[in-house]
Enzyme design. Structure first.
Site, short mmCIF file in Angstrom:
data_model
loop_
_atom_site.label_atom_id
_atom_site.label_comp_id
_atom_site.label_asym_id
_atom_site.label_seq_id
_atom_site.Cartn_x
_atom_site.Cartn_y
_atom_site.Cartn_z
N ASN A 157 0.75 -1.28 -0.06
CA ASN A 157 -0.05 -0.14 0.04
C ASN A 157 0.62 1.19 -0.12
OD1 ASN A 157 0.78 -0.55 2.56
ND2 ASN A 157 -1.09 0.20 3.48
N GLU A 254 4.98 -4.39 11.57
CA GLU A 254 3.81 -3.39 11.78
C GLU A 254 2.52 -4.08 10.89
OE1 GLU A 254 3.58 -0.50 12.57
OE2 GLU A 254 5.75 0.36 13.21
N CYS A 288 -3.29 0.43 7.02
CA CYS A 288 -3.38 -0.38 8.11
C CYS A 288 -4.22 0.21 9.30
CB CYS A 288 -1.99 -0.79 8.39
SG CYS A 288 -0.86 0.67 8.57
N GLU A 462 7.77 2.51 14.42
CA GLU A 462 8.59 3.06 13.39
C GLU A 462 8.56 4.67 13.64
OE1 GLU A 462 7.28 1.25 9.76
OE2 GLU A 462 9.08 0.40 9.70
P1 NDP Z 1 1.26 -9.79 3.48
O1 NDP Z 1 1.20 -9.88 5.02
O2 NDP Z 1 0.51 -10.61 2.52
O3 NDP Z 1 2.77 -9.34 2.88
C1 NDP Z 1 3.65 -8.61 3.44
C2 NDP Z 1 4.99 -8.95 2.79
O4 NDP Z 1 5.54 -10.06 3.74
C3 NDP Z 1 5.25 -9.12 1.46
O5 NDP Z 1 6.19 -8.56 0.96
C4 NDP Z 1 5.10 -10.30 1.33
O6 NDP Z 1 5.43 -10.91 -0.02
C5 NDP Z 1 5.91 -10.80 2.42
N1 NDP Z 1 5.77 -12.31 2.99
C6 NDP Z 1 4.60 -13.12 2.68
N2 NDP Z 1 5.00 -14.08 3.46
C7 NDP Z 1 6.10 -14.03 3.69
C8 NDP Z 1 7.25 -15.17 4.87
N3 NDP Z 1 6.58 -16.41 4.83
N4 NDP Z 1 8.34 -14.71 5.00
C9 NDP Z 1 8.60 -13.38 4.80
N5 NDP Z 1 8.13 -12.63 3.89
C10 NDP Z 1 6.78 -13.07 3.49
O7 NDP Z 1 0.54 -8.16 3.32
P2 NDP Z 1 0.04 -7.28 2.17
O8 NDP Z 1 1.29 -6.86 1.34
O9 NDP Z 1 -1.10 -8.21 1.62
O10 NDP Z 1 -0.31 -6.16 2.75
C11 NDP Z 1 -1.57 -5.87 3.59
C12 NDP Z 1 -1.25 -5.92 5.11
O11 NDP Z 1 -0.23 -5.21 5.45
C13 NDP Z 1 -2.63 -5.87 5.94
O12 NDP Z 1 -2.73 -6.47 6.72
C14 NDP Z 1 -2.00 -4.22 6.28
O13 NDP Z 1 -2.86 -3.84 7.62
C15 NDP Z 1 -0.76 -4.45 6.67
N6 NDP Z 1 0.08 -3.20 6.98
C16 NDP Z 1 0.41 -2.88 7.89
C17 NDP Z 1 1.08 -1.64 8.11
C18 NDP Z 1 1.32 -1.15 9.47
O14 NDP Z 1 2.36 -0.11 9.42
N7 NDP Z 1 0.84 -1.54 10.67
C19 NDP Z 1 1.09 -0.64 6.88
C20 NDP Z 1 0.72 -1.15 5.80
C21 NDP Z 1 0.11 -2.13 5.76
P3 NDP Z 1 4.49 -11.08 -1.19
O15 NDP Z 1 3.23 -10.32 -0.68
O16 NDP Z 1 5.33 -10.36 -2.11
O17 NDP Z 1 4.18 -12.65 -1.44
#
Ligand code: NDP
Length: 488
Positions: A157, A254, A288, A462
């Site tokens: 995002n 996060e 998020c 952060e």
């Molecule tokens: P995901 O949890 O699907 O993915 C986050 C990242 O982790 C991606 O780069 C993903 O790779 C990677 N990933 C997935 N599985 C693994 C693993 N086993 N080991 C290491 N890395 C892994 O989140 P989204 O990208 O769908 O983002 C949305 C989510 O992020 C929502 O829940 C949102 O609330 C949260 N978010 C939290 C924020 C905060 O600051 N608290 C801010 C923004 C979003 P890939 O997707 O490329 O497969």
């Protein structure tokens, strides 16, 4: 609109100060969410790319840590200036990568990344340990030292912002970083790497490797990695936290949320509606910290819904590159399907659809801003993170009741309150079980303020001075000033 960056990068990865490619990695198509077109094709990192990034980081980190903080900070501040100069092309690229309107990306992405680089660049020279006087003239001192090689893993995002929010404090403290963007939005972290190097960052200190979860998992599991900072969902957070625990690594998590926004009937109605709009429809709801459970005191429920519906009619939904567009598509075909599933579930469970709920009849992943009223705490849309433009409005009568219901969630990322009663505002915020709170506002994230969650929403913070604690460690040194005695 002039677009100064091609969407197809020079190569997929940025390792040891240069673009590198390995076509043996699985192809990764980048889709423009506003049209569904493929705008770039990259390759996932192979084990050879991951190895090159980690070994470059390990080597470069030692020399970087030996510089003074002032020298490190100067490079970060130079990078901040370059990012601001290039805000327009960076924002266009971010819009293409994420689908977020240029009206947002031009003020919230590269600019926020630049703020982080400038802030932590400014702090770098001021990072010190302390002198601790002890009995008998002895004393101790602490040295603030970097952790080593840090891994950053981002969500889709806020790709530029997430890369900078992690890289800036990590580099300021003398660490190196290997960053893996989300496979959905891989483009802008490469530009962050380019700019950092143009600003003078030595090769190997900020590396970008592309790929899905398996690449992230390979990075997290590597014994050379001292710290992992993830922005992502709770299920991914659980996996990454567990993998990091195996190596007793430091973590910042996060994660997701289902944050409450309490609107009391003494609130300024227009401001409260603005808060609800910003907390549910900015970035098409893909934020998020969104306040997706909007608790409205029954005295102003109908005026609130009327004002909200009228304001939503003036949303400009369309081509995100047009400057007047203020509501764009969702990030992907998969995400729009997930959100549509939640809308169907809300209707099935008896929530009242006030407005929206449908896809737009055009290319791309467009969904109308959607509001449900008469939502109850047990409904799925009141319990699970949707990550789309769906607001759930819940009624409440008393402050006590609202507080109990607001906190009855496993998440604890953010929370907000709208009221004109000063003492109530602070009492309510003190009672929230959440890491980031807002009074008569919503979703502000200045770099000077800590950001992060409690409960399942995360670990660590952060931004702000507190981020320094998450990217450095103290070495304590005891100094004896008199002869040392021993029992024999
Ligand atoms: P995901 O949890 O699907 O993915 C986050 C990242 O982790 C991606 O780069 C993903 O790779 C990677 N990933 C997935 N599985 C693994 C693993 N086993 N080991 C290491 N890395 C892994 O989140 P989204 O990208 O769908 O983002 C949305 C989510 O992020 C929502 O829940 C949102 O609330 C949260 N978010 C939290 C924020 C905060 O600051 N608290 C801010 C923004 C979003 P890939 O997707 O490329 O497969």
């Amino acid at each position: 609109m002039t677009d100064t960056y091609p969407t197809q990068p020079e190569a997929s990865h940025f390792v040891n100060g240069a673009y590198v490619e390995d076509t043996a990695g699985a192809p990764l198509d980048v889709i423009y969410p506003a049209t569904g077109e493929v705008i770039a094709t990259l390759h996932e990192a192979t084990p050879a790319i991951v190895e090159a990034a980690l070994s470059a980081a390990e080597v470069a980190q030692k020399a970087w840590a030996a510089l003074t903080g002032t020298e490190r900070g100067r490079i970060l501040r130079r990078a901040a200036d370059l990012m601001r100069e290039r805000n327009h092309p960076l924002s266009v690229l971010e819009t293409r990568d994420t689908g977020k309107p240029y009206q947002e990306t031009s003020v919230a992405d590269a600019t926020s990344g630049a703020d982080a680089l400038e802030y932590f660049g400014g702090l770098a020279g001021a990072l010190t340990g302390e002198h601790i006087p002890l009995a008998g003239g002895d004393w101790a001192y602490t040295r603030r030292e970097p952790l080593g090689v840090c891994v950053g893993i981002g969500a889709w995002n806020y790709p530029t912002q997430i890369a900078c929010w992690k890289a800036a404090p990590a580099l300021a403290c003398g660490n190196a970083m290997v960053f893996k963007p989300s496979e959905t939005t891989p483009l802008s972290a490469l530009k962050v790497a380019e700019i950092l190097h143009e600003a003078g960052l030595p090769p190997g200190l900020f590396n970008v490797v592309q790929g899905a979860g398996a690449v992230g998992a390979a990075l997290v599991g590597d014994p050379r990695v001292a710290k992992v900072s993830l922005t992502g969902s709770v299920p991914t957070g659980r996996k990454v936290y567990a993998a990091a625990a195996e190596g007793i690594k430091n973590v910042t998590m996060e994660l997701g949320g289902k944050s409450p926004l309490l609107i009391f009937d003494d609130a300024d109605l227009d401001s409260a509606v603005s808060g609800a709009i910003l907390g549910n429809f900015y970035s098409s709801g893909q934020v998020c910290s969104n306040g997706t459970r909007v608790f409205v005191q029954t005295g102003i429920k109908e005026p609130f819904l009327e004002c909200l519906t009228a304001r939503l009619e003036s949303a400009v939904i369309g081509d995100p590159l047009e400057p007047e567009t203020n509501f764009g598509p969702l990030v992907s075909a998969r995400q729009i399907e997930i959100v549509e599933g939640y809308i169907a579930k809300a209707i099935e469970e008896g929530a009242r659809l006030v407005t929206g709920g449908k896809r737009l009849n055009r290319n791309g992943f467009y969904l109308e801003p959607t509001v449900f009223a008469d939502v109850t705490d047990d409904m799925t849309i009141a319990r699970e993170e949707i990550f789309g433009p769906v607001m759930a409005v819940l009624d409440f009568e008393t402050e006590e009741e609202a507080m109990a219901r607001a906190n009855a969630t496993e998440f604890g990322l953010a929370a907000g309150v709208f009221t004109r009663d000063l003492t109530r505002a602070h009492r309510v915020v003190a009672g929230f079980e959440a890491g980031t709170c807002y009074i008569n506002s919503y979703n502000d994230a200045p770099v000077e303020m800590p950001f992060g969650g409690s409960k399942l929403s995360g670990v660590g913070r952060e931004n702000a001075k507190t981020a320094i604690e998450h990217y450095s460690q103290f070495k304590a040194v005891h100094v004896r000033m008199s002869p040392l005695e021993a029992p024999f």
